[in-house]
Design a protein around this motif. Structure first.
Motif, PDB file in Angstrom:
ATOM      1  N   LEU A 145       0.829  -1.213   0.000  1.00 37.03           N
ATOM      2  CA  LEU A 145       0.000   0.000   0.000  1.00 37.03           C
ATOM      3  C   LEU A 145       0.861   1.259   0.000  1.00 37.03           C
ATOM      4  N   LEU A 146       1.971   1.231   0.723  1.00 39.78           N
ATOM      5  CA  LEU A 146       2.884   2.385   0.709  1.00 39.78           C
ATOM      6  C   LEU A 146       3.477   2.570  -0.692  1.00 39.78           C
ATOM      7  N   ARG A 149       0.888   4.151  -2.994  1.00 43.04           N
ATOM      8  CA  ARG A 149       0.782   5.610  -2.817  1.00 43.04           C
ATOM      9  C   ARG A 149       1.879   6.329  -3.582  1.00 43.04           C
ATOM     10  N   GLU A 150       3.081   5.791  -3.475  1.00 42.91           N
ATOM     11  CA  GLU A 150       4.203   6.420  -4.182  1.00 42.91           C
ATOM     12  C   GLU A 150       3.946   6.371  -5.688  1.00 42.91           C
ATOM     13  N   ALA A 151       3.459   5.248  -6.168  1.00 42.56           N
ATOM     14  CA  ALA A 151       3.219   5.092  -7.611  1.00 42.56           C
ATOM     15  C   ALA A 151       2.149   6.062  -8.093  1.00 42.56           C
ATOM     16  N   ILE A 152       1.139   6.280  -7.279  1.00 41.73           N
ATOM     17  CA  ILE A 152       0.050   7.179  -7.681  1.00 41.73           C
ATOM     18  C   ILE A 152       0.512   8.640  -7.662  1.00 41.73           C
ATOM     19  N   ARG A 153       1.280   8.995  -6.650  1.00 42.83           N
ATOM     20  CA  ARG A 153       1.854  10.350  -6.654  1.00 42.83           C
ATOM     21  C   ARG A 153       2.702  10.553  -7.904  1.00 42.83           C
ATOM     22  N   GLU A 154       3.515   9.553  -8.212  1.00 42.31           N
ATOM     23  CA  GLU A 154       4.390   9.650  -9.385  1.00 42.31           C
ATOM     24  C   GLU A 154       3.572   9.809 -10.673  1.00 42.31           C
ATOM     25  N   LEU A 155       2.486   9.055 -10.763  1.00 41.56           N
ATOM     26  CA  LEU A 155       1.597   9.122 -11.925  1.00 41.56           C
ATOM     27  C   LEU A 155       1.027  10.532 -12.082  1.00 41.56           C
ATOM     28  N   GLN A 156       0.545  11.081 -10.988  1.00 43.78           N
ATOM     29  CA  GLN A 156      -0.064  12.410 -11.038  1.00 43.78           C
ATOM     30  C   GLN A 156       0.990  13.476 -11.337  1.00 43.78           C
ATOM     31  N   TYR A 157       2.171  13.332 -10.753  1.00 42.51           N
ATOM     32  CA  TYR A 157       3.247  14.292 -10.999  1.00 42.51           C
ATOM     33  C   TYR A 157       3.706  14.198 -12.456  1.00 42.51           C
ATOM     34  N   ALA A 158       3.786  12.964 -12.974  1.00 37.00           N
ATOM     35  CA  ALA A 158       4.196  12.794 -14.368  1.00 37.00           C
ATOM     36  C   ALA A 158       3.186  13.473 -15.292  1.00 37.00           C
ATOM     37  N   TYR A 159       1.911  13.347 -14.943  1.00 36.38           N
ATOM     38  CA  TYR A 159       0.855  14.053 -15.682  1.00 36.38           C
ATOM     39  C   TYR A 159       1.179  15.538 -15.779  1.00 36.38           C
ATOM     40  N   GLY A 160       1.524  16.138 -14.642  1.00 40.21           N
ATOM     41  CA  GLY A 160       1.841  17.563 -14.624  1.00 40.21           C
ATOM     42  C   GLY A 160       3.040  17.909 -15.498  1.00 40.21           C
ATOM     43  N   ARG A 179      -6.326  -3.151  -3.384  1.00 41.84           N
ATOM     44  CA  ARG A 179      -5.275  -2.594  -4.240  1.00 41.84           C
ATOM     45  C   ARG A 179      -5.670  -2.526  -5.720  1.00 41.84           C
ATOM     46  N   ARG A 180      -6.939  -2.484  -6.003  1.00 37.08           N
ATOM     47  CA  ARG A 180      -7.360  -2.381  -7.400  1.00 37.08           C
ATOM     48  C   ARG A 180      -7.763  -0.964  -7.788  1.00 37.08           C
ATOM     49  N   SER A 181      -8.054  -0.129  -6.805  1.00 35.89           N
ATOM     50  CA  SER A 181      -8.462   1.237  -7.119  1.00 35.89           C
ATOM     51  C   SER A 181      -7.989   2.176  -6.023  1.00 35.89           C
ATOM     52  N   ALA A 182      -8.011   3.450  -6.325  1.00 35.49           N
ATOM     53  CA  ALA A 182      -7.564   4.452  -5.352  1.00 35.49           C
ATOM     54  C   ALA A 182      -8.213   5.781  -5.677  1.00 35.49           C
ATOM     55  N   HIS A 183      -8.282   6.638  -4.667  1.00 29.49           N
ATOM     56  CA  HIS A 183      -8.723   8.020  -4.833  1.00 29.49           C
ATOM     57  C   HIS A 183      -7.571   8.954  -4.481  1.00 29.49           C
ATOM     58  N   GLY A 184      -7.514  10.072  -5.147  1.00 27.46           N
ATOM     59  CA  GLY A 184      -6.495  11.056  -4.805  1.00 27.46           C
ATOM     60  C   GLY A 184      -7.000  12.468  -4.993  1.00 27.46           C
ATOM     61  N   ARG A 185      -6.821  13.294  -3.967  1.00 25.94           N
ATOM     62  CA  ARG A 185      -7.080  14.726  -4.079  1.00 25.94           C
ATOM     63  C   ARG A 185      -5.722  15.407  -4.240  1.00 25.94           C
ATOM     64  N   PHE A 186      -5.573  16.165  -5.287  1.00 27.24           N
ATOM     65  CA  PHE A 186      -4.332  16.898  -5.532  1.00 27.24           C
ATOM     66  C   PHE A 186      -4.702  18.337  -5.834  1.00 27.24           C
ATOM     67  N   ARG A 187      -3.668  19.176  -5.857  1.00 28.43           N
ATOM     68  CA  ARG A 187      -3.883  20.553  -6.188  1.00 28.43           C
ATOM     69  C   ARG A 187      -3.036  20.898  -7.395  1.00 28.43           C
ATOM     70  N   VAL A 203      -6.828   3.294 -11.194  1.00 26.31           N
ATOM     71  CA  VAL A 203      -6.997   1.827 -11.165  1.00 26.31           C
ATOM     72  C   VAL A 203      -5.645   1.157 -11.383  1.00 26.31           C
ATOM     73  N   ARG A 204      -5.547  -0.060 -10.842  1.00 24.70           N
ATOM     74  CA  ARG A 204      -4.327  -0.839 -11.023  1.00 24.70           C
ATOM     75  C   ARG A 204      -4.656  -2.020 -11.932  1.00 24.70           C
ATOM     76  N   GLU A 205      -4.011  -2.045 -13.090  1.00 21.47           N
ATOM     77  CA  GLU A 205      -4.241  -3.113 -14.063  1.00 21.47           C
ATOM     78  C   GLU A 205      -2.911  -3.780 -14.375  1.00 21.47           C
ATOM     79  N   ASP A 206      -2.856  -5.103 -14.254  1.00 19.48           N
ATOM     80  CA  ASP A 206      -1.600  -5.828 -14.456  1.00 19.48           C
ATOM     81  C   ASP A 206      -0.457  -5.197 -13.669  1.00 19.48           C
ATOM     82  N   GLY A 207      -0.756  -4.776 -12.471  1.00 18.95           N
ATOM     83  CA  GLY A 207       0.291  -4.246 -11.590  1.00 18.95           C
ATOM     84  C   GLY A 207       0.673  -2.802 -11.855  1.00 18.95           C
ATOM     85  N   ILE A 208       0.001  -2.140 -12.805  1.00 19.60           N
ATOM     86  CA  ILE A 208       0.365  -0.760 -13.156  1.00 19.60           C
ATOM     87  C   ILE A 208      -0.779   0.193 -12.838  1.00 19.60           C
TER      88      ILE A 208
END
Lengths: 241, 241, 241
Positions: free
Chosen positions: C25-26, C29-40, C114-122, C155-160
């Protein structure tokens, strides 16, 4: 002892080691974020000695089109250049001089052997001299915004993470009264001289010189695309209309 | 049972406990960041009840040169002072009033017993009243930028992290049309009265009053230098030129 | 084999599994932050192909009052709308056009499976066209500030981890020379047409249309109050004075 038992305990040990490694990597990420954030807080307050001590011996800073190499080069940049020019040699803040370096949006990847890491971070700056201070030093601006991207490298020595390469790439500058659309001080902050001719010069000039705002180069990403795993490659430019 | 076996399983258990503790500390860091970020999102929207509920009973807020002590003091600040003045007592946002509190650059250290923690965070604000709202209340500004640093403390009670001390230190203010270089509203936001004489006053005034922009005090770091381990100490000021 | 022994090793295994789950789970979280930051970082540089590849197939973007549904909808928004209008179809940055999307203050919660997550970002933006570029395209601004809040799903699909829903809610806009207090371009960026009538339109318009600055709606929080565990509910408005 039955063979099965042995392998069971061995399996437990292997799983435990894998977990230990995963936890180590998570702690490394936290340590690197902390290192980069500490850099920002020190720089805000012109604590240049403290900044220099965040680097390993074999370090480098790329700034303003110059490369400052090794600890002597990095000291030249922060102590002989910035500290002399910003605080007249004092290691600490000067009243009326703002230099906030917000650090954010870090994407950090630690090598599996835990000896090195890459980090992309962003800097967002508010800087300038309060009107009460009177004249602004030549070559500086009254007040400005600045945004930039780091693509840094870190090393772990004796269990401690340090900055190996700080590669700062300004995205835009904007004087407060004109903004980024009106930016016209194109030579501000550009490093054009080398050491030893200039005692505060770079070890080398980066060639060709990186494009500066209003040019908009992409700073290559140390990481692959988080979903496709592809390395980024620039698309071909179409002919100008 | 052979002695060797026992010690092997004991060793596994010890290693597992150490790992559990490391993971707990990582989760604590995440929880504290979340707590501080939630503070920012609530404050953006004048959700003052929700803000107050982020604190433990034995809490404190340092703001504007005043200390607001215990839950009654903290409620006085957020409910009797901010909520009355910003939203006329409504627990929620008012159209035309912007109060964004960006929270970033958190350096969090959790005590080894997991009962307390320190966190340095940064706040970057955009605030003000849209022209369509008409007159700006006396003592407030039309629109302004603000940057500041928190050095906060947190406690863990019944497994839940709460804010114990929120210590907010403004680095600079700038009215939108003048910026930080032109800041001249030196009394804005300063707490100068105490309770009960002032029903929305502080429990105590901080003495001596902290320096305000264009003064540039260093807010002491709760952490040691990440590489050298040294505690920060201010350098001696040279005599003024 | 003695029963006790068995249960001891079983206990170890259970504890190890619990720990593995916590570490997973930790990492999530890191992967999702990275995903959102990469988006930016991609969006900064008009790397729209790379942006689109961050989404899963069954995705959605809510932007400007429109819903862009599924990969075709999301491609329509980023490729047919933004890329055509901002870079004349080129997948990359245009000199003189700034579009920085700072990503910060992420509160991420991963589902226990571990199949889905929510994130609030600014998001905090600096954007605009340098004066050297000449005329600003109709319907665009010379230079502006923008702040907003995402309430996203992953969402997490095939580990991504991938973006499933990107729900961007602008808090305020401000032209550089007027700020957020003087914002008067109320129709900028509003999606008012649908596909296929408009080849770059939304799949649906959100109804009722979300309030825009100087309106100040609360974007509901995907998470409960970190201390009380209560779900947020808007307080009743008092009658207008």
């Amino acid at each position: 002892m039955p063979k099965k038992k042995k392998s069971k305990s061995k399996k437990l040990n292997t799983e435990l080691e894998k977990l230990r490694h995963a936890v180590d990597l998570l702690q490394d990420r936290e340590a690197i974020r902390e290192l980069q954030y500490a850099y920002g807080y020190f720089l805000d307050k012109c604590l240049y000695n403290e900044v220099v001590e965040l680097f390993c011996e074999d370090c480098e800073v790329r700034f303003g089109g110059g490369r400052f190499i090794g600890r002597p080069g990095v000291m030249r940049l922060y102590l002989d250049r910035f500290r002399q020019r910003f605080t007249a040699g004092y290691n600490g803040p000067i009243d009326g001089f703002l230099l906030d370096h917000l650090q954010l949006q870090g994407i950090v990847h630690v090598a599996d052997d835990r000896r090195s890491a890459h980090g992309r971070f962003r800097c967002f700056m508010q800087a300038g001299t309060h009107l009460s201070q009177g004249v602004v030093p030549e070559g500086r601006l009254q007040q400005w915004w600045e945004g930039g991207v780091y693509e840094n490298e870190y090393v772990r020595e004796d269990g401690i993470w340090k900055i190996r390469l700080l590669d700062y790439n300004v995205t835009y500058w904007g004087e407060y009264d004109k903004g980024w659309a009106g930016w016209d001080k194109h030579e501000i902050g550009r490093i054009t001289t080398t050491w030893p001719e200039d005692p505060a010069g770079a070890d080398e000039l980066i060639s060709p010189a990186p494009g500066r705002w209003p040019m908009t180069p992409v700073i290559p990403f140390h990481y692959r695309h988080p979903v496709t795993g592809k390395k980024w490659k620039a698309a071909k430019r179409k002919k100008a209309k």
